[in-house]
Design an enzyme around this catalytic site. Structure first.
Site, PDB file in Angstrom:
ATOM      1  N   HIS A  36       0.846  -1.208   0.000  1.00  0.00           N
ATOM      2  CA  HIS A  36       0.000   0.000   0.000  1.00  0.00           C
ATOM      3  C   HIS A  36       0.875   1.251   0.000  1.00  0.00           C
ATOM      4  O   HIS A  36       0.568   2.235  -0.662  1.00  0.00           O
ATOM      5  CB  HIS A  36      -0.889   0.040   1.250  1.00  0.00           C
ATOM      6  CG  HIS A  36      -1.850  -1.094   1.364  1.00  0.00           C
ATOM      7  ND1 HIS A  36      -1.727  -2.081   2.318  1.00  0.00           N
ATOM      8  CD2 HIS A  36      -2.963  -1.393   0.662  1.00  0.00           C
ATOM      9  CE1 HIS A  36      -2.720  -2.933   2.194  1.00  0.00           C
ATOM     10  NE2 HIS A  36      -3.489  -2.560   1.194  1.00  0.00           N
ATOM     11  N   GLN A  60     -18.076  -7.095  -0.264  1.00  0.00           N
ATOM     12  CA  GLN A  60     -17.195  -7.891  -1.120  1.00  0.00           C
ATOM     13  C   GLN A  60     -16.724  -9.171  -0.422  1.00  0.00           C
ATOM     14  O   GLN A  60     -15.922  -9.913  -0.979  1.00  0.00           O
ATOM     15  CB  GLN A  60     -16.017  -7.060  -1.633  1.00  0.00           C
ATOM     16  CG  GLN A  60     -14.970  -6.694  -0.595  1.00  0.00           C
ATOM     17  CD  GLN A  60     -13.889  -5.800  -1.181  1.00  0.00           C
ATOM     18  OE1 GLN A  60     -14.111  -4.618  -1.441  1.00  0.00           O
ATOM     19  NE2 GLN A  60     -12.703  -6.350  -1.416  1.00  0.00           N
ATOM     20  N   GLY A 153      -2.905  -2.107  -6.985  1.00  0.00           N
ATOM     21  CA  GLY A 153      -1.763  -3.014  -7.079  1.00  0.00           C
ATOM     22  C   GLY A 153      -2.053  -4.173  -8.026  1.00  0.00           C
ATOM     23  O   GLY A 153      -3.177  -4.649  -8.130  1.00  0.00           O
ATOM     24  N   SER A 191       0.646  -9.029   1.560  1.00  0.00           N
ATOM     25  CA  SER A 191      -0.814  -9.088   1.642  1.00  0.00           C
ATOM     26  C   SER A 191      -1.207  -8.882   3.096  1.00  0.00           C
ATOM     27  O   SER A 191      -0.493  -9.345   4.003  1.00  0.00           O
ATOM     28  CB  SER A 191      -1.301 -10.474   1.186  1.00  0.00           C
ATOM     29  OG  SER A 191      -2.612 -10.714   1.654  1.00  0.00           O
TER      30      SER A 191
HETATM   31  O1  PAF Z   1      -8.001  -4.338  -3.043  1.00  0.00           O
HETATM   32  C1  PAF Z   1      -8.655  -3.974  -2.045  1.00  0.00           C
HETATM   33  O2  PAF Z   1      -8.123  -3.754  -0.954  1.00  0.00           O
HETATM   34  C2  PAF Z   1     -10.157  -3.822  -2.147  1.00  0.00           C
HETATM   35  O3  PAF Z   1     -10.710  -4.790  -2.967  1.00  0.00           O
HETATM   36  C3  PAF Z   1     -10.601  -2.415  -2.618  1.00  0.00           C
HETATM   37  C4  PAF Z   1     -10.112  -2.113  -4.016  1.00  0.00           C
HETATM   38  C5  PAF Z   1     -10.052  -1.375  -1.650  1.00  0.00           C
HETATM   39  C6  PAF Z   1     -12.127  -2.308  -2.613  1.00  0.00           C
HETATM   40  O4  PAF Z   1     -12.659  -2.516  -1.339  1.00  0.00           O
END
Ligand code: PAF
Length: 284
Positions: A36, A60, A153, A191
């Protein structure tokens, strides 16, 4: 500046746009690591202003996944963003993003649904609805922040390809900037979910990057039959790995490749200590 409401973010963005400043967005779910960090640094370098969103997006996650135990480290995340030079950390709660009652089924919420051809494979196969949740929240973040550039990423390569398709299909006025995978010296792709692994688990997880590097080395020597390239990979795996998929696909269309070329990406997902890990490598 740590902001929790859409209204506060909008007011600040309006001010910046009035001054003609460019805005970069780095969407994250927090638990920020050096991967990040590299995205935020890119944005700070390229844009006048940078917004980092930190939001563990409930829509998600599939039933039974790690939504509740997903690491939440907002204080540390905010500090890191500050140090790198981000201007806003936007950390809404689910109610702020999805409204009263958190009614998150698509009977009650307008979703952005990416094409089935892109979501019926790789991670989408086991994580049904995952990319609908990703596209919906990213689209909302684009509408809230109205960034000129958004940084993602390549570690989540399928997500990146799907988001590029969404931006193209829906004429969203943002440029997506793909950023390289950041790895530990050992090769392990960074990760937030690596936090779930023991030290031994981290060692076992190295098989994923090792086998991807090996495939690329074979390709560079001229081997292009993906069936053969795939078979070379299995010697890296043992009882400590539960392979979900190892696939060769096109970098833009996600079509399967029988003959590898420079536009091929090798995708892998496997469980180590029951932690689901993904990685990939571009053959070019
Ligand atoms: O890659 C992620 O961390 C997530 O899928 C994102 C793009 C922030 C959407 O919640």
């Amino acid at each position: 500046m740590l902001l929790h409401t859409i209204k506060e973010v909008r007011e600040q963005i309006k001010e910046w746009k009035k001054q003609g400043l460019t805005v970069g967005l780095v969407p994250t779910m927090g638990a920020l690591h050096n991967g990040h960090k590299s995205l935020i640094e890119k944005s700070v370098e390229k844009c006048d202003k940078t917004v980092v969103s930190v939001f563990v997006n409930p829509i998600q996650f599939c039933p039974g996944e790690d939504l509740d135990k997903y690491p939440r480290t907002l204080d540390a995340d905010n500090k890191l963003c500050d140090e790198i030079g981000a201007d806003i950390v936007f950390a809404p709660n689910p109610k702020e993003m999805y409204g009263e009652g958190h009614i998150l089924s698509n009977d009650f919420l307008t979703y952005v649904i990416p094409p089935y051809f892109y979501t019926d494979k790789l991670c989408g196969k086991s994580r049904v609805g995952h990319f609908d949740g990703v596209c919906t929240v990213v689209n909302k973040l684009f509408n809230i922040v109205q960034p000129d550039f958004a940084f993602f990423g390549k570690k989540d390569m399928q997500q990146l390809i799907i988001l590029k398709k969404m931006v193209q299909d829906l004429n969203i006025p943002v440029e997506i900037i793909p950023c390289p995978i950041v790895r530990e010296e050992s090769g392990l792709a960074l990760s937030s979910r690596n936090k779930y692994l023991t030290e031994q688990g981290k060692i076992n997880a190295l098989a994923l990057s090792k086998l991807l590097f090996n495939i690329k080395a074979c390709y560079n020597k001229g081997v292009v039959d993906t069936k053969y390239l795939g078979e070379t990979a299995y010697s890296f795996l043992n009882d400590n790995h539960s392979l979900e998929y190892l696939e060769f696909r096109d970098k833009d269309t996600l079509e399967e490749k029988t003959i590898a070329d420079d536009n091929t990406v090798v995708f892998i997902a496997a469980r180590v200590e029951n932690v689901r890990l993904i990685d990939n490598i571009e053959l070019r």
